[in-house]
Write an enzyme that holds these catalytic residues in place. Structure first.
Site, mmCIF file in Angstrom:
data_model
loop_
_atom_site.group_PDB
_atom_site.id
_atom_site.type_symbol
_atom_site.label_atom_id
_atom_site.label_comp_id
_atom_site.label_asym_id
_atom_site.label_seq_id
_atom_site.Cartn_x
_atom_site.Cartn_y
_atom_site.Cartn_z
ATOM 1 N N LEU A 114 0.839 -1.203 0.000
ATOM 2 C CA LEU A 114 0.000 0.000 0.000
ATOM 3 C C LEU A 114 0.870 1.247 0.000
ATOM 4 O O LEU A 114 1.901 1.296 0.677
ATOM 5 C CB LEU A 114 -0.916 0.021 1.227
ATOM 6 C CG LEU A 114 -1.850 -1.180 1.413
ATOM 7 C CD1 LEU A 114 -2.864 -0.871 2.512
ATOM 8 C CD2 LEU A 114 -2.552 -1.557 0.125
ATOM 9 N N GLY A 159 1.085 -5.303 1.216
ATOM 10 C CA GLY A 159 0.047 -5.339 0.178
ATOM 11 C C GLY A 159 0.524 -6.002 -1.109
ATOM 12 O O GLY A 159 -0.281 -6.584 -1.857
ATOM 13 N N ASN A 183 4.677 -7.852 6.533
ATOM 14 C CA ASN A 183 5.584 -7.280 7.538
ATOM 15 C C ASN A 183 4.933 -6.191 8.384
ATOM 16 O O ASN A 183 5.618 -5.416 9.043
ATOM 17 C CB ASN A 183 6.814 -6.704 6.837
ATOM 18 C CG ASN A 183 6.464 -5.612 5.833
ATOM 19 O OD1 ASN A 183 5.450 -5.700 5.158
ATOM 20 N ND2 ASN A 183 7.288 -4.586 5.743
HETATM 21 C C1 LIG Z 1 -4.615 2.711 9.727
HETATM 22 C C2 LIG Z 1 -4.643 1.349 9.290
HETATM 23 C C3 LIG Z 1 -3.712 1.090 8.164
HETATM 24 C C4 LIG Z 1 -3.625 -0.373 8.016
HETATM 25 C C5 LIG Z 1 -2.826 -0.778 6.839
HETATM 26 C C6 LIG Z 1 -2.532 -2.190 7.013
HETATM 27 C C7 LIG Z 1 -2.042 -2.880 5.817
HETATM 28 C C8 LIG Z 1 -0.816 -2.303 5.255
HETATM 29 C C9 LIG Z 1 -0.343 -2.772 4.159
HETATM 30 C C10 LIG Z 1 0.833 -2.188 3.486
HETATM 31 O O1 LIG Z 1 1.084 -2.580 2.378
HETATM 32 S S1 LIG Z 1 1.740 -0.952 4.241
HETATM 33 C C11 LIG Z 1 3.152 -0.717 3.191
HETATM 34 C C12 LIG Z 1 4.211 -1.674 3.584
HETATM 35 N N1 LIG Z 1 5.321 -1.608 2.665
HETATM 36 C C13 LIG Z 1 6.571 -1.700 3.050
HETATM 37 O O2 LIG Z 1 6.875 -1.830 4.205
HETATM 38 C C14 LIG Z 1 7.593 -1.629 1.967
HETATM 39 C C15 LIG Z 1 8.546 -0.520 2.186
HETATM 40 N N2 LIG Z 1 9.480 -0.451 1.081
HETATM 41 C C16 LIG Z 1 10.538 -1.262 0.942
HETATM 42 O O3 LIG Z 1 10.794 -2.166 1.700
HETATM 43 C C17 LIG Z 1 11.458 -0.958 -0.198
HETATM 44 O O4 LIG Z 1 11.139 0.311 -0.675
HETATM 45 C C18 LIG Z 1 11.405 -1.977 -1.361
HETATM 46 C C19 LIG Z 1 9.982 -2.202 -1.855
HETATM 47 C C20 LIG Z 1 12.019 -3.312 -0.908
HETATM 48 C C21 LIG Z 1 12.256 -1.419 -2.527
HETATM 49 O O5 LIG Z 1 13.533 -1.096 -2.079
HETATM 50 P P1 LIG Z 1 14.458 -0.143 -2.965
HETATM 51 O O6 LIG Z 1 15.761 -0.059 -2.234
HETATM 52 O O7 LIG Z 1 14.457 -0.581 -4.374
HETATM 53 O O8 LIG Z 1 13.711 1.261 -2.958
HETATM 54 P P2 LIG Z 1 13.678 2.368 -1.791
HETATM 55 O O9 LIG Z 1 14.874 3.236 -1.937
HETATM 56 O O10 LIG Z 1 13.444 1.727 -0.474
HETATM 57 O O11 LIG Z 1 12.358 3.158 -2.170
HETATM 58 C C22 LIG Z 1 12.312 3.995 -3.320
HETATM 59 C C23 LIG Z 1 11.275 5.077 -3.085
HETATM 60 O O12 LIG Z 1 9.988 4.474 -2.947
HETATM 61 C C24 LIG Z 1 9.371 4.914 -1.732
HETATM 62 N N3 LIG Z 1 8.528 3.814 -1.196
HETATM 63 C C25 LIG Z 1 8.882 2.591 -0.865
HETATM 64 N N4 LIG Z 1 7.835 1.873 -0.425
HETATM 65 C C26 LIG Z 1 6.761 2.706 -0.481
HETATM 66 C C27 LIG Z 1 5.379 2.551 -0.148
HETATM 67 N N5 LIG Z 1 4.861 1.374 0.330
HETATM 68 N N6 LIG Z 1 4.554 3.598 -0.314
HETATM 69 C C28 LIG Z 1 5.037 4.781 -0.777
HETATM 70 N N7 LIG Z 1 6.353 4.979 -1.122
HETATM 71 C C29 LIG Z 1 7.195 3.951 -0.971
HETATM 72 C C30 LIG Z 1 10.573 5.184 -0.819
HETATM 73 O O13 LIG Z 1 10.176 6.021 0.213
HETATM 74 C C31 LIG Z 1 11.525 5.833 -1.774
HETATM 75 O O14 LIG Z 1 11.103 7.157 -1.989
HETATM 76 P P3 LIG Z 1 12.163 8.334 -2.152
HETATM 77 O O15 LIG Z 1 12.951 8.351 -0.887
HETATM 78 O O16 LIG Z 1 12.982 7.970 -3.349
HETATM 79 O O17 LIG Z 1 11.334 9.569 -2.347
#
Ligand SMILES: CCCCCCC/C=C/C(=O)SCCNC(=O)CCNC(=O)[C@H](O)C(C)(C)COP(=O)(O)OP(=O)(O)OC[C@H]1O[C@@H](n2cnc3c(N)ncnc32)[C@H](O)[C@@H]1OP(=O)(O)O
Length: 290
Positions: A114, A159, A183
């Site tokens: 997400l 997600g 996670n």
């Molecule tokens: C109130 C109730 C809410 C309930 C919600 C419950 C369910 C939740 C479900 C979810 O899905 S929550 C999201 C969980 N996601 C994560 O934890 C993933 C986090 N990201 C990563 O681990 C890594 O980014 C990656 C996917 C392994 C990729 O790694 P990589 O080294 O290739 O890229 P990064 O340098 O880490 O990221 C680049 C860029 O993208 C932004 N970003 C990463 N993930 C997200 C995200 N989920 N949403 C929005 N943006 C994301 C990250 O911040 C970087 O941005 P910039 O710093 O370049 O601006």
């Protein structure tokens, strides 16, 4: 409640603007691809695209490939989820389509889950619409009549993992850098119960309990051992393997497979979708401290 209803209306309007007709009521009859009028040579490939997703349908095999192409990490924003549902509906309504392979066009990431920016500093209506779209994505994909294969060519947390789990079969590329799992606990949040149920259905209760409480992101071999992914392949074999698995599933009559899928998933899906609670605005804000 009013906000949820408004969000439902907005989401439905977005879908309606796309020209998609839904839902399709009757199960398809096998084999669709063989039901082309004789003598007419149909175009073998159809494609449609938006700025988040590319879809190519091979009408001779009945197999569509959906590629996520939303840099940097295919996060599931409201726009992405809406485009996803629209694309899936289009395929569901296309009589030439029987199977769907879902993969990523972004190197090293299948989907980062997400979009966190959708859950911070927004209005109650926005949270409700976003949450509605998350649920809609899962309900449609988990309940799809199509054979769905996730070709996981990168990391797939939270997600992103849910999308893979909602498919009928998961193939992941072997790469020591890739991880997959729910996670949420590591982020200090709780995976919604329908994320949890979908996970339990794939890996069983004990493995899910440990993995969810610890918010584990599993390496590819570990994910394979616990049944989170069904098969592991080298990157260059992914496409070929996905096509082969799809052919195996499509060799069966659609109606028998579809009714079986529906029988396996329906009760659970109905139960889950009858509790479409949207977390409150303060819940989002407390959760993400924004
Ligand atoms: C109130 C109730 C809410 C309930 C919600 C419950 C369910 C939740 C479900 C979810 O899905 S929550 C999201 C969980 N996601 C994560 O934890 C993933 C986090 N990201 C990563 O681990 C890594 O980014 C990656 C996917 C392994 C990729 O790694 P990589 O080294 O290739 O890229 P990064 O340098 O880490 O990221 C680049 C860029 O993208 C932004 N970003 C990463 N993930 C997200 C995200 N989920 N949403 C929005 N943006 C994301 C990250 O911040 C970087 O941005 P910039 O710093 O370049 O601006």
């Amino acid at each position: 409640m009013a906000a949820v209803a408004a969000a439902a209306g907005t989401f439905a309007r977005r879908m309606a603007r796309s020209g998609v007709l839904f839902p399709r009521s009757s199960p398809q009859v096998w084999p669709q691809a063989a039901r082309q009028p004789p003598g007419l040579l149909p175009a073998q490939r159809r494609a449609f695209s938006n700025n988040k997703i590319l879809v190519e349908l091979d009408t001779s095999s009945g197999v569509a490939t959906m590629k996520f192409k939303s840099p940097p990490v295919n996060s599931l924003s409201l726009d992405f989820l809406t485009e996803f549902c629209i694309s899936l509906e289009k395929l569901e309504n296309d009589r030439a389509c029987r199977g769907l392979i879902i993969t990523s066009a972004i190197p090293r990431v299948f989907s980062s889950g997400l979009d966190i920016t959708e859950m911070c500093g927004k209005s109650t209506e926005h949270y409700a619409e976003f949450w509605r779209a998350v649920q809609e994505m899962w309900i449609r994909l988990y309940g799809s009549n199509l054979v769905t294969v996730a070709a996981i060519n990168g990391s797939s947390p939270a997600g992103g993992c849910l999308i893979a789990l909602s498919c009928d079969y998961r193939i992941m590329v072997e790469n020591p850098k890739y991880v997959i799992g729910l996670n949420e606990a590591q982020l200090g949040i709780v995976a919604p119960f329908w994320f949890k149920d979908t996970f339990v259905n794939a890996v069983g209760h004990r493995a899910a309990e440990r993995s969810l409480q610890l918010g584990l992101l599993h390496s590819v071999p570990e994910a394979h051992r616990m049944g989170l992914v069904d098969e592991v392949v080298p990157e260059e074999k992914l496409q070929e393997k996905a096509v082969a698995v799809m052919a195996q599933w499509l060799a069966l009559p659609d109606h028998a497979r579809q009714l079986t899928k529906s029988m396996m998933r329906k009760t659970f899906r109905t139960l889950s979708s009858s509790h479409p609670k949207t977390p409150s605005r303060s819940h989002f804000q407390r959760t993400w401290r924004c």
